[in-house]
Design a protein around this motif. Structure first.
Motif, PDB file in Angstrom:
ATOM      1  N   VAL A  86       0.865  -1.177   0.000  1.00 22.62           N
ATOM      2  CA  VAL A  86       0.000   0.000   0.000  1.00 22.62           C
ATOM      3  C   VAL A  86       0.903   1.229   0.000  1.00 22.62           C
ATOM      4  O   VAL A  86       1.703   1.427   0.929  1.00 22.62           O
ATOM      5  N   VAL A  87       0.794   2.055  -1.064  1.00 28.88           N
ATOM      6  CA  VAL A  87       1.636   3.246  -1.214  1.00 28.88           C
ATOM      7  C   VAL A  87       0.755   4.410  -1.635  1.00 28.88           C
ATOM      8  O   VAL A  87      -0.117   4.269  -2.484  1.00 28.88           O
ATOM      9  N   GLU A  88       1.004   5.585  -1.032  1.00 30.33           N
ATOM     10  CA  GLU A  88       0.243   6.789  -1.360  1.00 30.33           C
ATOM     11  C   GLU A  88       1.202   7.866  -1.852  1.00 30.33           C
ATOM     12  O   GLU A  88       2.261   8.090  -1.257  1.00 30.33           O
ATOM     13  N   VAL A  89       0.798   8.543  -2.950  1.00 29.36           N
ATOM     14  CA  VAL A  89       1.627   9.619  -3.511  1.00 29.36           C
ATOM     15  C   VAL A  89       0.744  10.830  -3.775  1.00 29.36           C
ATOM     16  O   VAL A  89      -0.485  10.742  -3.850  1.00 29.36           O
ATOM     17  N   GLY A  90       1.392  11.981  -3.940  1.00 27.20           N
ATOM     18  CA  GLY A  90       0.675  13.179  -4.339  1.00 27.20           C
ATOM     19  C   GLY A  90       0.715  13.340  -5.847  1.00 27.20           C
ATOM     20  O   GLY A  90       1.707  13.006  -6.503  1.00 27.20           O
ATOM     21  N   TYR A  91      -0.409  13.870  -6.389  1.00 25.56           N
ATOM     22  CA  TYR A  91      -0.477  14.018  -7.847  1.00 25.56           C
ATOM     23  C   TYR A  91      -1.197  15.318  -8.190  1.00 25.56           C
ATOM     24  O   TYR A  91      -2.243  15.637  -7.604  1.00 25.56           O
ATOM     25  N   GLU A  92      -0.647  16.047  -9.164  1.00 24.11           N
ATOM     26  CA  GLU A  92      -1.282  17.272  -9.643  1.00 24.11           C
ATOM     27  C   GLU A  92      -1.850  17.023 -11.036  1.00 24.11           C
ATOM     28  O   GLU A  92      -1.111  16.713 -11.973  1.00 24.11           O
ATOM     29  N   SER A  93      -3.171  17.166 -11.168  1.00 23.68           N
ATOM     30  CA  SER A  93      -3.830  17.044 -12.472  1.00 23.68           C
ATOM     31  C   SER A  93      -3.726  18.382 -13.195  1.00 23.68           C
ATOM     32  O   SER A  93      -4.266  19.385 -12.734  1.00 23.68           O
ATOM     33  N   THR A  94      -3.015  18.392 -14.308  1.00 21.22           N
ATOM     34  CA  THR A  94      -2.749  19.652 -15.014  1.00 21.22           C
ATOM     35  C   THR A  94      -3.824  20.009 -16.032  1.00 21.22           C
ATOM     36  O   THR A  94      -3.890  21.149 -16.492  1.00 21.22           O
ATOM     37  N   SER A  95      -4.671  19.034 -16.398  1.00 22.23           N
ATOM     38  CA  SER A  95      -5.732  19.318 -17.374  1.00 22.23           C
ATOM     39  C   SER A  95      -7.118  18.951 -16.866  1.00 22.23           C
ATOM     40  O   SER A  95      -8.109  19.194 -17.543  1.00 22.23           O
ATOM     41  N   GLY A  96      -7.178  18.333 -15.677  1.00 27.09           N
ATOM     42  CA  GLY A  96      -8.465  17.929 -15.122  1.00 27.09           C
ATOM     43  C   GLY A  96      -8.991  16.637 -15.704  1.00 27.09           C
ATOM     44  O   GLY A  96     -10.195  16.391 -15.662  1.00 27.09           O
ATOM     45  N   SER A  97      -8.109  15.777 -16.246  1.00 28.83           N
ATOM     46  CA  SER A  97      -8.542  14.521 -16.860  1.00 28.83           C
ATOM     47  C   SER A  97      -7.562  13.425 -16.485  1.00 28.83           C
ATOM     48  O   SER A  97      -6.527  13.250 -17.139  1.00 28.83           O
ATOM     49  N   ILE A  98      -7.893  12.693 -15.427  1.00 25.54           N
ATOM     50  CA  ILE A  98      -7.090  11.530 -15.039  1.00 25.54           C
ATOM     51  C   ILE A  98      -7.728  10.296 -15.664  1.00 25.54           C
ATOM     52  O   ILE A  98      -8.890   9.973 -15.371  1.00 25.54           O
TER      53      ILE A  98
ATOM     54  N   GLY B 285      -6.100  20.293 -10.371  1.00 24.59           N
ATOM     55  CA  GLY B 285      -5.772  20.526  -8.975  1.00 24.59           C
ATOM     56  C   GLY B 285      -4.957  19.395  -8.390  1.00 24.59           C
ATOM     57  O   GLY B 285      -4.462  18.510  -9.092  1.00 24.59           O
ATOM     58  N   HIS B 286      -4.837  19.431  -7.057  1.00 25.74           N
ATOM     59  CA  HIS B 286      -3.984  18.488  -6.341  1.00 25.74           C
ATOM     60  C   HIS B 286      -4.833  17.350  -5.766  1.00 25.74           C
ATOM     61  O   HIS B 286      -5.904  17.556  -5.208  1.00 25.74           O
ATOM     62  N   TYR B 287      -4.289  16.140  -5.885  1.00 25.53           N
ATOM     63  CA  TYR B 287      -4.960  14.933  -5.382  1.00 25.53           C
ATOM     64  C   TYR B 287      -3.908  14.069  -4.675  1.00 25.53           C
ATOM     65  O   TYR B 287      -2.705  14.227  -4.880  1.00 25.53           O
ATOM     66  N   ARG B 288      -4.443  13.176  -3.860  1.00 26.37           N
ATOM     67  CA  ARG B 288      -3.631  12.112  -3.300  1.00 26.37           C
ATOM     68  C   ARG B 288      -4.128  10.807  -3.903  1.00 26.37           C
ATOM     69  O   ARG B 288      -5.336  10.578  -4.065  1.00 26.37           O
ATOM     70  N   VAL B 289      -3.184   9.956  -4.265  1.00 23.90           N
ATOM     71  CA  VAL B 289      -3.514   8.673  -4.899  1.00 23.90           C
ATOM     72  C   VAL B 289      -2.925   7.572  -4.027  1.00 23.90           C
ATOM     73  O   VAL B 289      -1.702   7.491  -3.838  1.00 23.90           O
TER      74      VAL B 289
ATOM     75  N   LEU C  58      -5.726  -4.669  -7.855  1.00 25.52           N
ATOM     76  CA  LEU C  58      -5.330  -3.281  -7.649  1.00 25.52           C
ATOM     77  C   LEU C  58      -6.536  -2.486  -7.178  1.00 25.52           C
ATOM     78  O   LEU C  58      -7.603  -2.534  -7.807  1.00 25.52           O
ATOM     79  N   LEU C  59      -6.382  -1.778  -6.069  1.00 26.52           N
ATOM     80  CA  LEU C  59      -7.400  -0.852  -5.569  1.00 26.52           C
ATOM     81  C   LEU C  59      -6.761   0.536  -5.520  1.00 26.52           C
ATOM     82  O   LEU C  59      -5.746   0.740  -4.855  1.00 26.52           O
ATOM     83  N   ILE C  60      -7.339   1.483  -6.255  1.00 23.84           N
ATOM     84  CA  ILE C  60      -6.790   2.833  -6.343  1.00 23.84           C
ATOM     85  C   ILE C  60      -7.809   3.808  -5.749  1.00 23.84           C
ATOM     86  O   ILE C  60      -8.957   3.885  -6.232  1.00 23.84           O
ATOM     87  N   MET C  61      -7.427   4.505  -4.676  1.00 27.10           N
ATOM     88  CA  MET C  61      -8.274   5.525  -4.056  1.00 27.10           C
ATOM     89  C   MET C  61      -7.727   6.901  -4.412  1.00 27.10           C
ATOM     90  O   MET C  61      -6.538   7.173  -4.247  1.00 27.10           O
ATOM     91  N   ILE C  62      -8.596   7.777  -4.926  1.00 33.65           N
ATOM     92  CA  ILE C  62      -8.203   9.130  -5.315  1.00 33.65           C
ATOM     93  C   ILE C  62      -9.064  10.118  -4.537  1.00 33.65           C
ATOM     94  O   ILE C  62     -10.302  10.015  -4.542  1.00 33.65           O
ATOM     95  N   PHE C  63      -8.415  11.078  -3.884  1.00 34.63           N
ATOM     96  CA  PHE C  63      -9.157  12.048  -3.065  1.00 34.63           C
ATOM     97  C   PHE C  63      -8.354  13.351  -3.043  1.00 34.63           C
ATOM     98  O   PHE C  63      -7.137  13.357  -3.314  1.00 34.63           O
ATOM     99  N   PRO C  64      -9.011  14.468  -2.731  1.00 32.94           N
ATOM    100  CA  PRO C  64      -8.296  15.762  -2.708  1.00 32.94           C
ATOM    101  C   PRO C  64      -7.225  15.770  -1.625  1.00 32.94           C
ATOM    102  O   PRO C  64      -7.381  15.173  -0.555  1.00 32.94           O
ATOM    103  N   GLY C  65      -6.120  16.429  -1.911  1.00 33.18           N
ATOM    104  CA  GLY C  65      -5.041  16.530  -0.929  1.00 33.18           C
ATOM    105  C   GLY C  65      -3.794  17.102  -1.555  1.00 33.18           C
ATOM    106  O   GLY C  65      -3.538  16.914  -2.747  1.00 33.18           O
ATOM    107  N   ARG C  66      -3.034  17.815  -0.745  1.00 32.99           N
ATOM    108  CA  ARG C  66      -1.800  18.420  -1.218  1.00 32.99           C
ATOM    109  C   ARG C  66      -0.605  17.646  -0.683  1.00 32.99           C
ATOM    110  O   ARG C  66      -0.722  16.809   0.207  1.00 32.99           O
ATOM    111  N   GLY C  67       0.535  17.963  -1.250  1.00 35.05           N
ATOM    112  CA  GLY C  67       1.766  17.324  -0.807  1.00 35.05           C
ATOM    113  C   GLY C  67       2.280  16.335  -1.851  1.00 35.05           C
ATOM    114  O   GLY C  67       1.503  15.631  -2.499  1.00 35.05           O
ATOM    115  N   GLU C  68       3.590  16.291  -2.001  1.00 34.37           N
ATOM    116  CA  GLU C  68       4.214  15.398  -2.964  1.00 34.37           C
ATOM    117  C   GLU C  68       4.928  14.243  -2.283  1.00 34.37           C
ATOM    118  O   GLU C  68       5.614  13.457  -2.944  1.00 34.37           O
ATOM    119  N   ASP C  69       4.781  14.140  -0.960  1.00 30.28           N
ATOM    120  CA  ASP C  69       5.481  13.089  -0.250  1.00 30.28           C
ATOM    121  C   ASP C  69       4.906  11.718  -0.581  1.00 30.28           C
ATOM    122  O   ASP C  69       3.722  11.569  -0.874  1.00 30.28           O
TER     123      ASP C  69
END
Length: 457
Positions: free
Chosen positions: A382-394, A414-418, A435-446
């Motif tokens: 289980v790993v979580e990363v920060g992601y910035e959507s630059t066009s609004g289409s993931i 905007g900014h999301y956590r994956v 594979l289970l992928i959870m995407i939710f709003p959040g900042r940070g690149e850690d």
């Protein structure tokens, strides 16, 4: 020896001498022999092989050297000596044997060319065109003409010829030769090149309407590189003969199926069996995915489920990033970063999720308005990363397939956590991975590794 005979001998000697001079003055040039001629050309094959064998033997017999000119001289000497001693018949026999040997050695090539041109004029290309035919045969002209001059010099007087032609044994011999010749032409006539279906006439082999009939059989032969220079009528005759003797264990069922009902039935049963196995495997894989369906602890905004696979173990989303217009998503830098934790990596406009390339994936994507609880039980990584959507289409997809899960950036740019959860497949049972992928709003690149994957030692 008569005056007529002396004249013919003089011509034979002159032509032989001219042939020797011509052969010694030759300056050979290059040419091309076509290997792509789609015709039945027996003259070239038989002529070349027979001439090669004869020349290997003749090179040890000096009278055959220099275009057989020495043999013409010896034949003249034998004929003159036998005539002087009162045995003209022996002289004629010796001269005829010499002429026959010359024709056998030098006449097979021109005869083969004549046969090929009579069967199919495109056979000329197999000789290298007229230039190639001249290269192979020009030194044969003088010996052949000289041999015919020798035969003319020792021919029987006309009145004896008429007596021979009117004799009963000769007529019977001619009748027998004619019958044998006609019988010999029956199989030869069936060896005519005839039309040869090219692959240009063959359609899509996977369209059902183009998988039956003679044309489909011929196309199957041509695709397999078989009977490529044999006429269609011979290829079809071969197929019908194979069909008449067909046994299911004999192979070639797929090849014969277009024209052989028995082979078609075997192919149909095999296709039905493979289709049933494939459906059973698909159903078993789907049951594995259904049994392991994730039950969220908080209500997600959206859930997308899909059973899929990847070409080389990568799911990714690539968006246009106006801040980096020169960015190359095929650069291996982000892939190497994902391999550090074995599961996921992200940078603005580019997200990569890793999996096993040999197994199907039970893929679930969930989007949340707020951060969901962390779940590690039952997962190998289980790993979580920060992601910035630059066009609004993931849109996560296999780059080679071009299809995937769209609409995952529910808030637009905007900014999301994956957070990515991974469960290994059952390698022995060959069941899918998860594979289970959870995407939710959040900042940070850690990068947060809630459960580290097992490292192979």
């Amino acid at each position: 020896m008569s005056t007529r005979s002396r004249l013919w001998w003089a011509v034979a000697l002159s032509i032989s001498g001219a042939g020797v001079g011509y052969a010694l003055s030759l300056d050979r040039s290059s040419f091309i022999i076509a290997s792509w001629v789609f015709s039945f050309c027996p003259g070239r094959e038989v002529g070349f092989q027979a001439t090669r064998l004869l020349w290997e033997a003749a090179q040890w017999v000096p009278p055959f050297w220099y275009g057989a000119a020495p043999l013409v001289v010896l034949a003249l000497g034998a004929h003159w000596l036998a005539t002087r001693r009162g045995r003209p018949r022996a002289g004629r026999v010796a001269a005829r044997v010499a002429a026959g040997a010359i024709l056998l050695l030098h006449g097979l090539g021109p005869a083969g060319l004549a046969v090929d041109l009579a069967l199919d004029r495109s056979c000329l290309e197999s000789w290298g065109g007229w230039e190639g035919a001249r290269f192979f045969l020009d030194t044969d002209v003088a010996p052949i003409v000289a041999a015919f001059c020798v035969l003319a010099a020792v021919r029987i007087p006309r009145h004896r010829v008429r007596r021979l032609l009117r004799s009963r044994p000769f007529r019977r011999w001619v009748a027998g030769v004619a019958v044998v010749g006609l019988l010999a032409q029956v199989p030869v006539a069936d060896l005519a090149a005839g039309p040869i279906t090219s692959l240009d006439r063959c359609g899509d082999p996977y369209r059902s309407g183009e998988r039956v009939g003679g044309l489909a059989f011929l196309c199957g032969l041509r695709r397999n590189g078989r009977f490529t220079v044999v006429g269609d009528h011979l290829a079809l005759a071969y197929g019908r003969a194979r069909c008449a003797a067909y046994r299911p264990s004999g192979g070639d069922s797929g090849l014969l199926a277009p024209i052989c009902p028995a082979a078609a039935a075997v192919v149909r049963r095999e296709a039905e069996r493979e289709a049933a196995e494939w459906r059973a495997e698909e159903a078993a894989a789907q049951r594995v995915c259904d049994r392991a369906r994730h039950r969220p602890r908080v209500r997600p905004l959206r859930v997308v489920r899909e059973r899929t696979r990847t070409d080389y173990g990568v799911l990714e989303s690539v968006e246009w990033n106006p801040a980096e217009p020169e960015y190359d998503p095929y650069d291996l830098g982000l892939l190497a970063k994902a391999q550090d934790n074995g599961l996921v990596a992200a940078r603005p406009g580019h997200l990569i999720v890793l999996s096993h390339s040999d197994f199907e994936i039970c893929l679930t994507a969930e989007t949340y308005r707020r951060r969901p609880p962390v779940e590690v039980k039952g997962w190998d990584s289980v790993v979580e990363v920060g992601y910035e959507s630059t066009s609004g289409s993931i849109e996560l997809m296999d780059p080679m397939a071009g299809e995937g899960l769209a609409g995952l950036a529910f808030r637009g740019k905007g900014h999301y956590r994956v957070r990515v959860h991974y469960r290994e497949p059952d390698y022995d049972a060959w069941t899918p991975q998860h594979l289970l992928i959870m995407i939710f709003p959040g900042r940070g690149e850690d990068v947060v590794e809630f459960r580290r994957p097992r490292r192979e030692s």
